[in-house]
Design a protein around this motif. Sequence first.
Motif, PDB file in Angstrom:
ATOM      1  N   SER A 217      55.300  43.571  38.723  1.00  0.00           N
ATOM      2  CA  SER A 217      55.520  42.850  37.467  1.00  0.00           C
ATOM      3  C   SER A 217      55.653  41.358  37.721  1.00  0.00           C
ATOM      4  CB  SER A 217      56.788  43.360  36.772  1.00  0.00           C
ATOM      5  OG  SER A 217      56.728  44.741  36.541  1.00  0.00           O
ATOM      6  N   GLY A 218      56.421  41.010  38.757  1.00  0.00           N
ATOM      7  CA  GLY A 218      56.629  39.605  39.089  1.00  0.00           C
ATOM      8  C   GLY A 218      55.346  38.920  39.517  1.00  0.00           C
ATOM      9  N   LEU A 219      54.517  39.626  40.287  1.00  0.00           N
ATOM     10  CA  LEU A 219      53.245  39.056  40.714  1.00  0.00           C
ATOM     11  C   LEU A 219      52.353  38.760  39.518  1.00  0.00           C
ATOM     12  CD1 LEU A 219      52.426  41.231  43.862  1.00  0.00           C
ATOM     13  CD2 LEU A 219      53.035  38.811  43.828  1.00  0.00           C
ATOM     14  N   ILE A 220      52.286  39.728  38.614  1.00  0.00           N
ATOM     15  CA  ILE A 220      51.447  39.553  37.418  1.00  0.00           C
ATOM     16  C   ILE A 220      51.977  38.399  36.573  1.00  0.00           C
ATOM     17  CG2 ILE A 220      50.671  40.633  35.261  1.00  0.00           C
ATOM     18  CD1 ILE A 220      50.847  43.339  36.783  1.00  0.00           C
ATOM     19  N   ASP A 221      53.303  38.394  36.355  1.00  0.00           N
ATOM     20  CA  ASP A 221      53.913  37.358  35.521  1.00  0.00           C
ATOM     21  C   ASP A 221      53.745  35.973  36.147  1.00  0.00           C
ATOM     22  OD1 ASP A 221      55.557  36.490  33.270  1.00  0.00           O
ATOM     23  OD2 ASP A 221      57.098  36.112  34.764  1.00  0.00           O
ATOM     24  N   THR A 222      53.998  35.875  37.452  1.00  0.00           N
ATOM     25  CA  THR A 222      53.897  34.583  38.142  1.00  0.00           C
ATOM     26  C   THR A 222      52.458  34.078  38.169  1.00  0.00           C
ATOM     27  OG1 THR A 222      55.794  35.143  39.517  1.00  0.00           O
ATOM     28  CG2 THR A 222      54.373  33.385  40.297  1.00  0.00           C
ATOM     29  N   LEU A 223      51.524  34.984  38.422  1.00  0.00           N
ATOM     30  CA  LEU A 223      50.115  34.598  38.438  1.00  0.00           C
ATOM     31  C   LEU A 223      49.716  33.997  37.098  1.00  0.00           C
ATOM     32  CD1 LEU A 223      47.253  34.563  39.645  1.00  0.00           C
ATOM     33  CD2 LEU A 223      46.970  36.900  38.814  1.00  0.00           C
ATOM     34  N   TYR A 224      50.119  34.666  36.020  1.00  0.00           N
ATOM     35  CA  TYR A 224      49.711  34.193  34.697  1.00  0.00           C
ATOM     36  C   TYR A 224      50.490  32.968  34.249  1.00  0.00           C
ATOM     37  CZ  TYR A 224      46.310  37.784  33.680  1.00  0.00           C
ATOM     38  OH  TYR A 224      45.184  38.567  33.689  1.00  0.00           O
ATOM     39  N   LYS A 225      51.723  32.789  34.763  1.00  0.00           N
ATOM     40  CA  LYS A 225      52.469  31.572  34.427  1.00  0.00           C
ATOM     41  C   LYS A 225      51.826  30.341  35.054  1.00  0.00           C
ATOM     42  CE  LYS A 225      57.194  33.156  33.525  1.00  0.00           C
ATOM     43  NZ  LYS A 225      58.556  33.303  34.100  1.00  0.00           N
ATOM     44  N   ASN A 226      51.219  30.543  36.212  1.00  0.00           N
ATOM     45  CA  ASN A 226      50.650  29.414  36.954  1.00  0.00           C
ATOM     46  C   ASN A 226      49.126  29.349  36.891  1.00  0.00           C
ATOM     47  OD1 ASN A 226      53.050  28.157  38.681  1.00  0.00           O
ATOM     48  ND2 ASN A 226      53.328  30.364  38.646  1.00  0.00           N
ATOM     49  N   ILE A 227      48.524  30.327  36.256  1.00  0.00           N
ATOM     50  CA  ILE A 227      47.061  30.382  36.250  1.00  0.00           C
ATOM     51  C   ILE A 227      46.444  29.248  35.440  1.00  0.00           C
ATOM     52  CG2 ILE A 227      46.686  31.821  34.184  1.00  0.00           C
ATOM     53  CD1 ILE A 227      44.666  33.410  35.896  1.00  0.00           C
ATOM     54  N   TYR A 228      47.237  28.687  34.532  1.00  0.00           N
ATOM     55  CA  TYR A 228      46.712  27.607  33.691  1.00  0.00           C
ATOM     56  C   TYR A 228      46.363  26.379  34.531  1.00  0.00           C
ATOM     57  CZ  TYR A 228      48.660  30.633  30.137  1.00  0.00           C
ATOM     58  OH  TYR A 228      48.944  31.730  29.366  1.00  0.00           O
ATOM     59  N   GLN A 229      47.265  26.026  35.473  1.00  0.00           N
ATOM     60  CA  GLN A 229      46.962  24.895  36.349  1.00  0.00           C
ATOM     61  C   GLN A 229      45.727  25.179  37.192  1.00  0.00           C
ATOM     62  OE1 GLN A 229      50.080  26.042  35.708  1.00  0.00           O
ATOM     63  NE2 GLN A 229      51.641  24.614  36.433  1.00  0.00           N
ATOM     64  N   LEU A 230      45.602  26.423  37.645  1.00  0.00           N
ATOM     65  CA  LEU A 230      44.456  26.790  38.469  1.00  0.00           C
ATOM     66  C   LEU A 230      43.154  26.651  37.677  1.00  0.00           C
ATOM     67  CD1 LEU A 230      44.314  29.801  40.899  1.00  0.00           C
ATOM     68  CD2 LEU A 230      42.403  29.362  39.383  1.00  0.00           C
ATOM     69  N   ILE A 231      43.143  27.183  36.458  1.00  0.00           N
ATOM     70  CA  ILE A 231      41.939  27.146  35.625  1.00  0.00           C
ATOM     71  C   ILE A 231      41.621  25.729  35.170  1.00  0.00           C
ATOM     72  CG2 ILE A 231      40.987  27.866  33.390  1.00  0.00           C
ATOM     73  CD1 ILE A 231      42.375  30.547  33.811  1.00  0.00           C
ATOM     74  N   ILE A 232      42.651  24.992  34.738  1.00  0.00           N
ATOM     75  CA  ILE A 232      42.435  23.612  34.291  1.00  0.00           C
ATOM     76  C   ILE A 232      41.934  22.760  35.455  1.00  0.00           C
ATOM     77  CG2 ILE A 232      43.559  21.535  33.376  1.00  0.00           C
ATOM     78  CD1 ILE A 232      45.477  23.457  31.871  1.00  0.00           C
ATOM     79  N   GLY A 233      42.507  22.994  36.652  1.00  0.00           N
ATOM     80  CA  GLY A 233      42.073  22.238  37.822  1.00  0.00           C
ATOM     81  C   GLY A 233      40.624  22.516  38.183  1.00  0.00           C
ATOM     82  N   LYS A 234      40.187  23.767  38.000  1.00  0.00           N
ATOM     83  CA  LYS A 234      38.801  24.128  38.318  1.00  0.00           C
ATOM     84  C   LYS A 234      37.842  23.672  37.224  1.00  0.00           C
ATOM     85  CE  LYS A 234      35.527  26.185  40.646  1.00  0.00           C
ATOM     86  NZ  LYS A 234      35.023  25.576  41.895  1.00  0.00           N
TER      87      LYS A 234
END
Length: 478
Positions: A217-234
Amino acid sequence: MDLRAKAASGLKWSAIERLTTQAMQLIVMLVLANMIGPKAFGLVGMLAVFIALSQVFVDAGFSSALIRKVDCTEADFSTAFYFNVLVAVTCYAVLYIAAPLIASFYQLDELTELLRILGLNVVFSAFSVIQRAKLTIEMDFKTQAKASLLSALLSSSVAISMAYHGFGVWALIAQMLIMSACNSLFLMLFHPWWPKERFSRDSFNYMFGFGSKLLLSGLIDTLYKNIYQLIIGKAFSAKDVGYFTQANQLTMVPAATLTTVIQRVTYPLLSHIQNEAKRLDQAYLMTLRLAALVIFPLIVGIGAIATPLIHLVLGEQWVDSIPYVMLLCIGFMLMPIHAINLNILQVKGRSDLFLKLEIIKKSVTTVMLIVTVPLGVKAICIGIAIQSYIALLINTYYTGKLTTLSPIKQLINIFPIWCFALLSNALAYWTINNITQSYSQQLLGTIIVAISLYFLMLVLFERDLIKQFTRLIKPSKA
Protein backbone atom coordinates in the motif's frame (compact mmCIF):
# COMPACT_ATOMS: atom_id res chain seq x y z
CA MET A 1 -1.57 8.96 33.56
CA ASP A 2 -4.91 7.87 32.02
CA LEU A 3 -5.48 7.43 28.31
CA ARG A 4 -7.10 10.82 27.80
CA ALA A 5 -4.26 12.63 29.57
CA LYS A 6 -1.74 10.62 27.54
CA ALA A 7 -3.55 11.55 24.34
CA ALA A 8 -3.61 15.23 25.26
CA SER A 9 0.08 15.22 26.20
CA GLY A 10 0.95 13.26 23.08
CA LEU A 11 -1.04 15.62 20.90
CA LYS A 12 0.67 18.63 22.44
CA TRP A 13 4.22 17.35 21.97
CA SER A 14 3.52 15.80 18.58
CA ALA A 15 2.12 19.16 17.50
CA ILE A 16 5.15 21.00 18.87
CA GLU A 17 7.50 18.65 17.01
CA ARG A 18 5.75 18.52 13.65
CA LEU A 19 4.49 22.11 13.52
CA THR A 20 7.73 23.71 14.67
CA THR A 21 9.99 21.44 12.60
CA GLN A 22 7.92 21.70 9.45
CA ALA A 23 7.39 25.45 9.90
CA MET A 24 11.15 25.88 10.21
CA GLN A 25 11.79 23.72 7.14
CA LEU A 26 9.08 25.48 5.15
CA ILE A 27 10.58 28.89 5.96
CA VAL A 28 14.01 27.58 4.95
CA MET A 29 12.56 26.24 1.69
CA LEU A 30 11.08 29.66 0.96
CA VAL A 31 14.40 31.34 1.69
CA LEU A 32 16.25 28.84 -0.48
CA ALA A 33 13.66 29.23 -3.25
CA ASN A 34 14.52 32.90 -3.43
CA MET A 35 18.25 32.18 -3.43
CA ILE A 36 18.58 29.23 -5.84
CA GLY A 37 15.47 29.41 -8.06
CA PRO A 38 12.95 26.91 -9.55
CA LYS A 39 15.39 24.68 -11.47
CA ALA A 40 17.25 23.50 -8.35
CA PHE A 41 13.95 22.51 -6.72
CA GLY A 42 12.96 20.79 -9.93
CA LEU A 43 16.11 18.65 -9.96
CA VAL A 44 15.51 17.44 -6.40
CA GLY A 45 11.82 16.98 -7.17
CA MET A 46 12.69 14.62 -10.04
CA LEU A 47 14.60 12.38 -7.60
CA ALA A 48 12.02 12.52 -4.80
CA VAL A 49 10.06 9.49 -5.99
CA PHE A 50 13.11 7.19 -5.88
CA ILE A 51 14.12 8.26 -2.36
CA ALA A 52 10.54 8.05 -1.08
CA LEU A 53 10.01 4.54 -2.50
CA SER A 54 13.26 3.35 -0.90
CA GLN A 55 12.17 4.65 2.49
CA VAL A 56 8.87 2.77 2.22
CA PHE A 57 10.85 -0.42 1.60
CA VAL A 58 13.02 0.28 4.64
CA ASP A 59 10.05 0.55 7.02
CA ALA A 60 7.99 -2.15 5.24
CA GLY A 61 5.07 -1.60 7.61
CA PHE A 62 7.08 -3.01 10.53
CA SER A 63 6.76 0.13 12.67
CA SER A 64 2.96 0.00 12.35
CA ALA A 65 3.04 -3.70 13.25
CA LEU A 66 5.11 -2.93 16.37
CA ILE A 67 2.82 -0.08 17.46
CA ARG A 68 -0.28 -2.20 17.01
CA LYS A 69 1.11 -5.25 18.83
CA VAL A 70 0.07 -5.19 22.49
CA ASP A 71 2.94 -7.29 23.88
CA CYS A 72 6.07 -6.34 21.92
CA THR A 73 9.25 -8.18 22.97
CA GLU A 74 12.91 -7.28 22.59
CA ALA A 75 13.12 -9.93 19.87
CA ASP A 76 10.46 -8.05 17.89
CA PHE A 77 12.39 -4.76 18.03
CA SER A 78 15.75 -6.40 17.26
CA THR A 79 14.35 -8.31 14.30
CA ALA A 80 12.75 -5.18 12.85
CA PHE A 81 16.03 -3.28 13.28
CA TYR A 82 18.11 -5.89 11.43
CA PHE A 83 15.57 -5.95 8.62
CA ASN A 84 15.39 -2.15 8.36
CA VAL A 85 19.17 -1.71 8.11
CA LEU A 86 19.65 -4.57 5.64
CA VAL A 87 16.94 -3.25 3.33
CA ALA A 88 18.30 0.32 3.61
CA VAL A 89 21.78 -0.74 2.49
CA THR A 90 20.30 -2.79 -0.35
CA CYS A 91 18.13 0.11 -1.52
CA TYR A 92 21.09 2.48 -1.50
CA ALA A 93 23.12 0.04 -3.59
CA VAL A 94 20.29 -0.16 -6.13
CA LEU A 95 20.00 3.65 -6.26
CA TYR A 96 23.76 4.01 -6.72
CA ILE A 97 23.83 1.56 -9.62
CA ALA A 98 20.63 2.89 -11.22
CA ALA A 99 21.62 6.58 -10.96
CA PRO A 100 23.00 6.86 -14.54
CA LEU A 101 19.86 5.22 -15.96
CA ILE A 102 17.62 7.64 -14.07
CA ALA A 103 19.71 10.59 -15.28
CA SER A 104 19.42 9.24 -18.84
CA PHE A 105 15.63 8.97 -18.47
CA TYR A 106 15.43 12.70 -17.70
CA GLN A 107 18.32 13.49 -20.09
CA LEU A 108 20.11 15.37 -17.29
CA ASP A 109 23.58 13.96 -16.51
CA GLU A 110 23.94 16.00 -13.31
CA LEU A 111 21.26 13.85 -11.65
CA THR A 112 23.66 10.90 -11.38
CA GLU A 113 25.86 12.47 -8.72
CA LEU A 114 22.91 14.14 -7.00
CA LEU A 115 21.08 10.82 -6.56
CA ARG A 116 24.16 8.96 -5.35
CA ILE A 117 24.67 11.49 -2.56
CA LEU A 118 21.00 12.03 -1.73
CA GLY A 119 20.48 8.26 -1.54
CA LEU A 120 22.49 8.17 1.71
CA ASN A 121 19.36 9.63 3.29
CA VAL A 122 17.79 6.17 3.05
CA VAL A 123 20.56 4.60 5.14
CA PHE A 124 20.57 7.36 7.77
CA SER A 125 16.79 7.17 8.29
CA ALA A 126 16.88 3.38 8.88
CA PHE A 127 18.59 3.92 12.24
CA SER A 128 15.66 5.92 13.64
CA VAL A 129 12.75 3.60 12.77
CA ILE A 130 12.82 1.52 15.97
CA GLN A 131 13.40 4.47 18.29
CA ARG A 132 10.40 6.25 16.80
CA ALA A 133 8.24 3.14 17.08
CA LYS A 134 9.20 2.60 20.74
CA LEU A 135 8.60 6.25 21.63
CA THR A 136 5.27 6.24 19.79
CA ILE A 137 4.13 3.12 21.66
CA GLU A 138 4.95 4.96 24.91
CA MET A 139 3.26 8.07 23.44
CA ASP A 140 6.47 9.94 24.26
CA PHE A 141 6.46 12.64 21.61
CA LYS A 142 8.46 15.05 23.75
CA THR A 143 11.71 13.18 23.09
CA GLN A 144 10.93 13.00 19.38
CA ALA A 145 10.24 16.73 19.40
CA LYS A 146 13.65 17.55 20.90
CA ALA A 147 15.47 15.40 18.32
CA SER A 148 13.54 16.83 15.38
CA LEU A 149 13.89 20.46 16.41
CA LEU A 150 17.64 20.23 16.95
CA SER A 151 18.07 18.41 13.63
CA ALA A 152 15.97 20.97 11.77
CA LEU A 153 17.91 23.85 13.28
CA LEU A 154 21.32 22.41 12.34
CA SER A 155 20.31 21.31 8.83
CA SER A 156 18.59 24.61 8.05
CA SER A 157 21.60 26.65 9.16
CA VAL A 158 23.95 24.65 6.95
CA ALA A 159 21.60 24.79 3.94
CA ILE A 160 21.17 28.58 4.06
CA SER A 161 24.91 29.07 4.50
CA MET A 162 25.64 26.83 1.49
CA ALA A 163 23.05 28.61 -0.66
CA TYR A 164 24.54 31.97 0.28
CA HIS A 165 27.98 30.78 -0.82
CA GLY A 166 26.70 29.64 -4.21
CA PHE A 167 26.32 25.87 -3.79
CA GLY A 168 22.91 25.91 -5.51
CA VAL A 169 21.06 22.58 -5.53
CA TRP A 170 23.63 21.05 -3.14
CA ALA A 171 22.23 23.24 -0.37
CA LEU A 172 18.95 21.32 -0.66
CA ILE A 173 20.77 17.98 -0.69
CA ALA A 174 22.76 18.92 2.41
CA GLN A 175 19.64 20.06 4.23
CA MET A 176 17.94 16.69 3.69
CA LEU A 177 20.98 14.57 4.58
CA ILE A 178 21.90 16.48 7.74
CA MET A 179 18.30 16.46 8.94
CA SER A 180 18.05 12.68 8.60
CA ALA A 181 21.49 11.87 10.04
CA CYS A 182 21.12 14.20 13.03
CA ASN A 183 17.62 12.95 13.78
CA SER A 184 18.85 9.36 14.04
CA LEU A 185 21.83 10.43 16.16
CA PHE A 186 19.80 12.52 18.62
CA LEU A 187 17.15 9.83 19.04
CA MET A 188 19.92 7.35 19.85
CA LEU A 189 21.36 9.79 22.43
CA PHE A 190 18.03 10.76 24.02
CA HIS A 191 16.52 7.26 24.00
CA PRO A 192 19.45 4.82 23.88
CA TRP A 193 18.63 1.46 22.36
CA TRP A 194 20.59 -1.20 20.53
CA PRO A 195 19.41 -4.67 19.47
CA LYS A 196 19.95 -7.22 22.24
CA GLU A 197 18.38 -10.32 20.69
CA ARG A 198 19.08 -12.35 17.58
CA PHE A 199 16.92 -12.29 14.49
CA SER A 200 13.64 -14.10 15.24
CA ARG A 201 11.81 -15.91 12.46
CA ASP A 202 8.55 -15.86 14.46
CA SER A 203 8.78 -12.11 15.03
CA PHE A 204 9.59 -11.53 11.37
CA ASN A 205 6.67 -13.68 10.20
CA TYR A 206 4.24 -11.74 12.41
CA MET A 207 5.49 -8.31 11.36
CA PHE A 208 5.82 -9.21 7.70
CA GLY A 209 2.38 -10.82 7.72
CA PHE A 210 0.85 -7.55 8.91
CA GLY A 211 3.33 -5.15 7.36
CA SER A 212 3.64 -6.66 3.87
CA LYS A 213 0.23 -5.38 2.83
CA LEU A 214 1.04 -1.98 4.29
CA LEU A 215 4.33 -2.13 2.37
CA LEU A 216 2.52 -2.69 -0.91
CA SER A 217 0.00 0.00 0.00
CA GLY A 218 2.80 2.39 0.93
CA LEU A 219 4.69 1.71 -2.29
CA ILE A 220 1.60 2.39 -4.38
CA ASP A 221 0.70 5.51 -2.39
CA THR A 222 4.26 6.89 -2.41
CA LEU A 223 4.73 6.21 -6.11
CA TYR A 224 1.56 8.08 -6.97
CA LYS A 225 2.29 10.94 -4.56
CA ASN A 226 5.59 11.55 -6.30
CA ILE A 227 4.74 10.46 -9.82
CA TYR A 228 3.65 13.97 -10.75
CA GLN A 229 7.20 15.32 -10.50
CA LEU A 230 8.43 12.38 -12.53
CA ILE A 231 5.86 12.89 -15.30
CA ILE A 232 6.15 16.68 -15.34
CA GLY A 233 9.94 16.38 -15.45
CA LYS A 234 9.76 14.01 -18.42
CA ALA A 235 6.95 15.77 -20.32
CA PHE A 236 7.82 19.38 -19.54
CA SER A 237 10.96 20.87 -17.91
CA ALA A 238 12.94 21.12 -14.66
CA LYS A 239 11.48 24.62 -14.14
CA ASP A 240 7.93 23.27 -14.41
CA VAL A 241 8.82 20.61 -11.85
CA GLY A 242 10.16 23.42 -9.65
CA TYR A 243 6.90 25.40 -9.87
CA PHE A 244 4.83 22.30 -9.11
CA THR A 245 7.16 21.17 -6.31
CA GLN A 246 7.02 24.57 -4.60
CA ALA A 247 3.21 24.72 -4.92
CA ASN A 248 3.03 21.18 -3.61
CA GLN A 249 5.22 22.06 -0.63
CA LEU A 250 3.28 25.20 0.25
CA THR A 251 0.04 23.22 0.36
CA MET A 252 0.95 19.64 1.19
CA VAL A 253 3.57 20.29 3.90
CA PRO A 254 1.12 22.09 6.28
CA ALA A 255 -1.62 19.54 5.49
CA ALA A 256 0.69 16.55 5.90
CA THR A 257 2.28 17.99 9.04
CA LEU A 258 -1.00 18.50 10.85
CA THR A 259 -2.27 15.16 9.58
CA THR A 260 0.84 13.43 10.93
CA VAL A 261 0.34 15.08 14.32
CA ILE A 262 -3.19 13.70 14.50
CA GLN A 263 -2.33 10.33 12.98
CA ARG A 264 0.67 9.64 15.23
CA VAL A 265 -1.41 10.25 18.35
CA THR A 266 -4.70 8.69 17.27
CA TYR A 267 -3.22 5.44 15.93
CA PRO A 268 -1.78 4.25 19.28
CA LEU A 269 -4.77 5.83 21.07
CA LEU A 270 -7.34 4.00 18.94
CA SER A 271 -5.24 0.83 19.14
CA HIS A 272 -5.61 0.92 22.95
CA ILE A 273 -9.43 0.84 22.64
CA GLN A 274 -9.66 -1.40 19.56
CA ASN A 275 -11.81 -3.95 21.43
CA GLU A 276 -14.36 -1.37 22.68
CA ALA A 277 -16.53 -0.87 19.60
CA LYS A 278 -18.76 1.96 20.84
CA ARG A 279 -15.93 3.93 22.40
CA LEU A 280 -13.78 3.42 19.31
CA ASP A 281 -16.50 4.76 16.98
CA GLN A 282 -17.08 7.81 19.17
CA ALA A 283 -13.35 8.60 19.36
CA TYR A 284 -12.99 8.11 15.61
CA LEU A 285 -15.87 10.43 14.72
CA MET A 286 -14.70 13.13 17.11
CA THR A 287 -11.17 12.87 15.71
CA LEU A 288 -12.54 13.43 12.20
CA ARG A 289 -14.40 16.56 13.28
CA LEU A 290 -11.56 18.04 15.31
CA ALA A 291 -9.09 17.44 12.49
CA ALA A 292 -11.42 19.13 10.00
CA LEU A 293 -11.96 22.04 12.42
CA VAL A 294 -8.26 22.97 12.36
CA ILE A 295 -6.96 21.80 8.99
CA PHE A 296 -9.76 22.73 6.57
CA PRO A 297 -9.55 26.52 7.12
CA LEU A 298 -5.76 26.51 7.32
CA ILE A 299 -5.18 24.76 3.99
CA VAL A 300 -7.91 26.65 2.14
CA GLY A 301 -6.47 29.83 3.66
CA ILE A 302 -3.12 29.15 2.00
CA GLY A 303 -4.91 29.18 -1.35
CA ALA A 304 -6.67 32.42 -0.48
CA ILE A 305 -3.39 34.24 0.27
CA ALA A 306 -1.32 32.52 -2.46
CA THR A 307 -1.00 35.58 -4.71
CA PRO A 308 0.32 38.09 -2.14
CA LEU A 309 2.32 35.39 -0.32
CA ILE A 310 4.27 34.28 -3.40
CA HIS A 311 4.81 37.83 -4.67
CA LEU A 312 6.12 39.00 -1.30
CA VAL A 313 8.07 35.94 -0.17
CA LEU A 314 9.27 34.15 -3.29
CA GLY A 315 9.33 36.95 -5.85
CA GLU A 316 8.32 37.29 -9.48
CA GLN A 317 10.29 34.22 -10.61
CA TRP A 318 7.72 32.00 -8.84
CA VAL A 319 4.41 33.61 -9.92
CA ASP A 320 3.63 30.72 -12.32
CA SER A 321 3.08 28.50 -9.27
CA ILE A 322 0.17 30.61 -7.90
CA PRO A 323 -2.70 28.83 -9.72
CA TYR A 324 -1.18 25.47 -8.76
CA VAL A 325 -1.28 26.43 -5.06
CA MET A 326 -4.93 27.49 -5.27
CA LEU A 327 -6.02 24.28 -6.97
CA LEU A 328 -4.01 21.90 -4.79
CA CYS A 329 -5.41 23.43 -1.58
CA ILE A 330 -8.91 22.27 -2.49
CA GLY A 331 -7.72 18.66 -2.63
CA PHE A 332 -5.15 18.59 0.16
CA MET A 333 -7.58 19.93 2.76
CA LEU A 334 -9.00 16.39 2.93
CA MET A 335 -5.66 14.75 3.84
CA PRO A 336 -6.44 14.34 7.58
CA ILE A 337 -9.77 12.71 6.81
CA HIS A 338 -8.09 10.19 4.50
CA ALA A 339 -5.40 9.45 7.12
CA ILE A 340 -7.83 8.92 10.00
CA ASN A 341 -9.97 6.61 7.84
CA LEU A 342 -6.90 4.54 7.04
CA ASN A 343 -5.93 4.47 10.73
CA ILE A 344 -9.14 2.62 11.48
CA LEU A 345 -8.28 -0.07 8.93
CA GLN A 346 -4.92 -0.63 10.65
CA VAL A 347 -6.44 -0.59 14.14
CA LYS A 348 -8.94 -3.22 13.03
CA GLY A 349 -6.07 -5.29 11.62
CA ARG A 350 -7.42 -5.01 8.07
CA SER A 351 -4.21 -4.34 6.21
CA ASP A 352 -5.75 -6.36 3.35
CA LEU A 353 -8.45 -3.69 2.93
CA PHE A 354 -5.76 -1.03 3.23
CA LEU A 355 -4.04 -2.54 0.18
CA LYS A 356 -7.29 -2.99 -1.72
CA LEU A 357 -8.19 0.66 -1.15
CA GLU A 358 -4.83 1.85 -2.47
CA ILE A 359 -5.23 -0.19 -5.65
CA ILE A 360 -8.72 1.19 -6.27
CA LYS A 361 -7.72 4.81 -5.58
CA LYS A 362 -4.58 4.64 -7.65
CA SER A 363 -6.55 3.24 -10.56
CA VAL A 364 -8.59 6.44 -10.38
CA THR A 365 -5.35 8.46 -10.26
CA THR A 366 -4.03 6.67 -13.34
CA VAL A 367 -7.14 7.52 -15.33
CA MET A 368 -6.91 11.12 -14.13
CA LEU A 369 -3.28 11.36 -15.23
CA ILE A 370 -4.01 9.95 -18.67
CA VAL A 371 -6.71 12.60 -19.11
CA THR A 372 -4.86 15.60 -17.64
CA VAL A 373 -1.17 15.28 -18.64
CA PRO A 374 -1.75 16.27 -22.29
CA LEU A 375 -3.63 19.36 -21.04
CA GLY A 376 -0.75 20.77 -18.95
CA VAL A 377 0.33 21.19 -15.33
CA LYS A 378 -2.74 23.21 -14.31
CA ALA A 379 -5.01 20.38 -15.52
CA ILE A 380 -2.90 17.91 -13.50
CA CYS A 381 -3.54 20.01 -10.36
CA ILE A 382 -7.30 20.00 -11.06
CA GLY A 383 -7.13 16.21 -11.42
CA ILE A 384 -5.38 15.91 -8.04
CA ALA A 385 -8.19 17.88 -6.36
CA ILE A 386 -10.93 15.81 -8.02
CA GLN A 387 -9.39 12.47 -7.15
CA SER A 388 -9.07 13.54 -3.50
CA TYR A 389 -12.86 13.78 -3.26
CA ILE A 390 -13.36 10.49 -5.05
CA ALA A 391 -10.91 8.91 -2.58
CA LEU A 392 -12.96 10.33 0.32
CA LEU A 393 -16.06 8.47 -0.88
CA ILE A 394 -14.07 5.24 -1.26
CA ASN A 395 -12.39 5.51 2.17
CA THR A 396 -15.57 6.29 4.09
CA TYR A 397 -17.39 3.42 2.37
CA TYR A 398 -14.89 0.86 3.67
CA THR A 399 -14.50 2.30 7.17
CA GLY A 400 -18.30 2.41 7.33
CA LYS A 401 -18.30 -1.37 6.92
CA LEU A 402 -15.96 -1.80 9.90
CA THR A 403 -17.78 0.62 12.23
CA THR A 404 -21.33 1.78 12.91
CA LEU A 405 -20.54 5.04 11.12
CA SER A 406 -21.91 4.97 7.60
CA PRO A 407 -20.30 7.10 4.87
CA ILE A 408 -23.28 9.46 4.99
CA LYS A 409 -22.93 9.92 8.74
CA GLN A 410 -19.21 10.64 8.43
CA LEU A 411 -19.69 13.12 5.59
CA ILE A 412 -22.57 14.91 7.33
CA ASN A 413 -20.34 15.48 10.36
CA ILE A 414 -17.57 17.19 8.39
CA PHE A 415 -19.57 18.86 5.61
CA PRO A 416 -20.57 21.99 7.61
CA ILE A 417 -16.91 22.59 8.57
CA TRP A 418 -15.88 22.18 4.92
CA CYS A 419 -18.49 24.78 3.91
CA PHE A 420 -17.43 27.24 6.61
CA ALA A 421 -13.76 26.96 5.61
CA LEU A 422 -14.41 27.52 1.91
CA LEU A 423 -17.01 30.25 2.40
CA SER A 424 -15.03 32.30 4.95
CA ASN A 425 -11.85 32.26 2.82
CA ALA A 426 -13.69 32.94 -0.46
CA LEU A 427 -15.50 35.94 1.04
CA ALA A 428 -12.26 37.25 2.56
CA TYR A 429 -10.39 36.84 -0.74
CA TRP A 430 -13.11 38.57 -2.79
CA THR A 431 -13.60 41.42 -0.28
CA ILE A 432 -9.94 42.31 0.30
CA ASN A 433 -8.90 41.98 -3.35
CA ASN A 434 -11.63 44.44 -4.31
CA ILE A 435 -10.49 46.93 -1.67
CA THR A 436 -6.72 47.05 -2.22
CA GLN A 437 -4.05 46.08 -4.75
CA SER A 438 -1.24 46.17 -2.17
CA TYR A 439 0.13 42.66 -1.66
CA SER A 440 1.01 43.25 2.00
CA GLN A 441 -2.48 44.61 2.72
CA GLN A 442 -4.08 41.74 0.80
CA LEU A 443 -2.08 39.20 2.84
CA LEU A 444 -2.90 40.67 6.24
CA GLY A 445 -6.48 41.65 5.40
CA THR A 446 -7.43 38.25 3.97
CA ILE A 447 -6.06 36.44 7.02
CA ILE A 448 -7.90 38.67 9.51
CA VAL A 449 -11.24 38.62 7.67
CA ALA A 450 -11.11 34.87 6.97
CA ILE A 451 -10.35 33.97 10.60
CA SER A 452 -13.07 36.31 11.89
CA LEU A 453 -15.71 34.92 9.53
CA TYR A 454 -14.76 31.31 10.24
CA PHE A 455 -14.88 31.79 14.01
CA LEU A 456 -18.24 33.56 13.74
CA MET A 457 -19.70 30.66 11.75
CA LEU A 458 -18.41 28.15 14.31
CA VAL A 459 -19.89 30.12 17.22
CA LEU A 460 -23.25 30.27 15.47
CA PHE A 461 -23.46 26.66 14.28
CA GLU A 462 -20.77 24.47 15.95
CA ARG A 463 -20.52 25.50 19.59
CA ASP A 464 -20.35 21.89 20.82
CA LEU A 465 -17.33 21.22 18.62
CA ILE A 466 -15.54 24.30 20.01
CA LYS A 467 -16.18 22.99 23.52
CA GLN A 468 -14.75 19.58 22.59
CA PHE A 469 -11.66 21.21 21.12
CA THR A 470 -11.20 23.31 24.27
CA ARG A 471 -11.52 20.21 26.46
CA LEU A 472 -8.91 18.40 24.41
CA ILE A 473 -6.25 21.10 24.63
CA LYS A 474 -7.07 21.81 28.31
CA PRO A 475 -8.01 18.43 29.80
CA SER A 476 -9.33 18.32 33.33
CA LYS A 477 -7.31 16.49 36.00
CA ALA A 478 -10.24 14.16 36.50
